[in-house]
Design a protein around this motif. Structure first.
Motif, PDB file in Angstrom:
ATOM      1  N   ASP A  20       0.831  -1.190   0.000  1.00  0.00           N
ATOM      2  CA  ASP A  20       0.000   0.000   0.000  1.00  0.00           C
ATOM      3  C   ASP A  20       0.876   1.255   0.000  1.00  0.00           C
ATOM      4  OD1 ASP A  20      -2.734   0.784  -0.164  1.00  0.00           O
ATOM      5  OD2 ASP A  20      -2.552   1.607   1.860  1.00  0.00           O
ATOM      6  N   CYS A  23       2.421   1.644  -3.412  1.00  0.00           N
ATOM      7  CA  CYS A  23       1.485   2.254  -4.369  1.00  0.00           C
ATOM      8  C   CYS A  23       1.373   3.760  -4.158  1.00  0.00           C
ATOM      9  CB  CYS A  23       0.103   1.608  -4.243  1.00  0.00           C
ATOM     10  SG  CYS A  23       0.004  -0.063  -4.923  1.00  0.00           S
ATOM     11  N   ARG A  47      -3.442  -0.519  -7.445  1.00  0.00           N
ATOM     12  CA  ARG A  47      -3.576  -0.829  -6.017  1.00  0.00           C
ATOM     13  C   ARG A  47      -4.179  -2.223  -5.760  1.00  0.00           C
ATOM     14  NH1 ARG A  47      -2.424   2.574  -1.965  1.00  0.00           N
ATOM     15  NH2 ARG A  47      -2.565   4.500  -3.156  1.00  0.00           N
ATOM     16  N   ALA A  51      -2.276  -5.606  -4.033  1.00  0.00           N
ATOM     17  CA  ALA A  51      -2.805  -6.147  -2.771  1.00  0.00           C
ATOM     18  C   ALA A  51      -2.623  -7.658  -2.709  1.00  0.00           C
ATOM     19  CB  ALA A  51      -4.271  -5.761  -2.615  1.00  0.00           C
TER      20      ALA A  51
END
Length: 129
Positions: A20, A23, A47, A51
């Motif tokens: 995260d 990103c 994103r 994940a």
């Protein structure tokens, strides 16, 4: 952040599996030409892809060897050592070249180039093999 700081964070976050925060280094309208995934446009697309990285790889390390920064551009020669989650006994070893273009303290464009053959266990895993 300055381009060199962004590059350092890019590899720091990737190697720590902090996807995260990784990103967050990209602009909302980012474009990435990724050797295995193809063209990725927009942070909203990137994103959710990232994940799943923690489940895709049992191990993932991308270690920079040479870093060049010139204004709003950068290039990094690095080495990936990884293991696909489904095939942890098959090592993935690959040299990689990443090109970065920065805008307003973030990555606006990135391209990576490497031999895809070492990633066969990862690709086999994606294909359901």
């Amino acid at each position: 952040m300055k381009p060199r700081e962004i590059i350092d964070k890019y590899y720091e976050y990737a190697n720590a599996g902090v996807w995260d925060a990784w990103c967050d280094l990209f602009t909302e309208g980012m474009v990435m030409d990724e050797q295995l995934a193809g063209r990725i446009e927009g942070l909203a697309t990137l994103r959710p892809m990232m994940a799943g990285m923690g489940q895709a790889y049992a191990k993932f390390q991308n270690v920079p060897k040479y870093v060049l920064v010139d204004g709003n551009q950068g290039a990094v020669l690095s080495h990936i050592s990884a293991r696909a989650a489904k095939y942890p006994d098959e090592p993935i070893e690959a040299d990689v070249m990443n090109y970065f273009r920065f805008e307003n303290g973030k990555i606006a464009y990135m391209q990576n180039v490497h031999d895809s053959k070492p990633f066969t266990p990862f690709l086999r895993q994606l294909a359901g093999g």
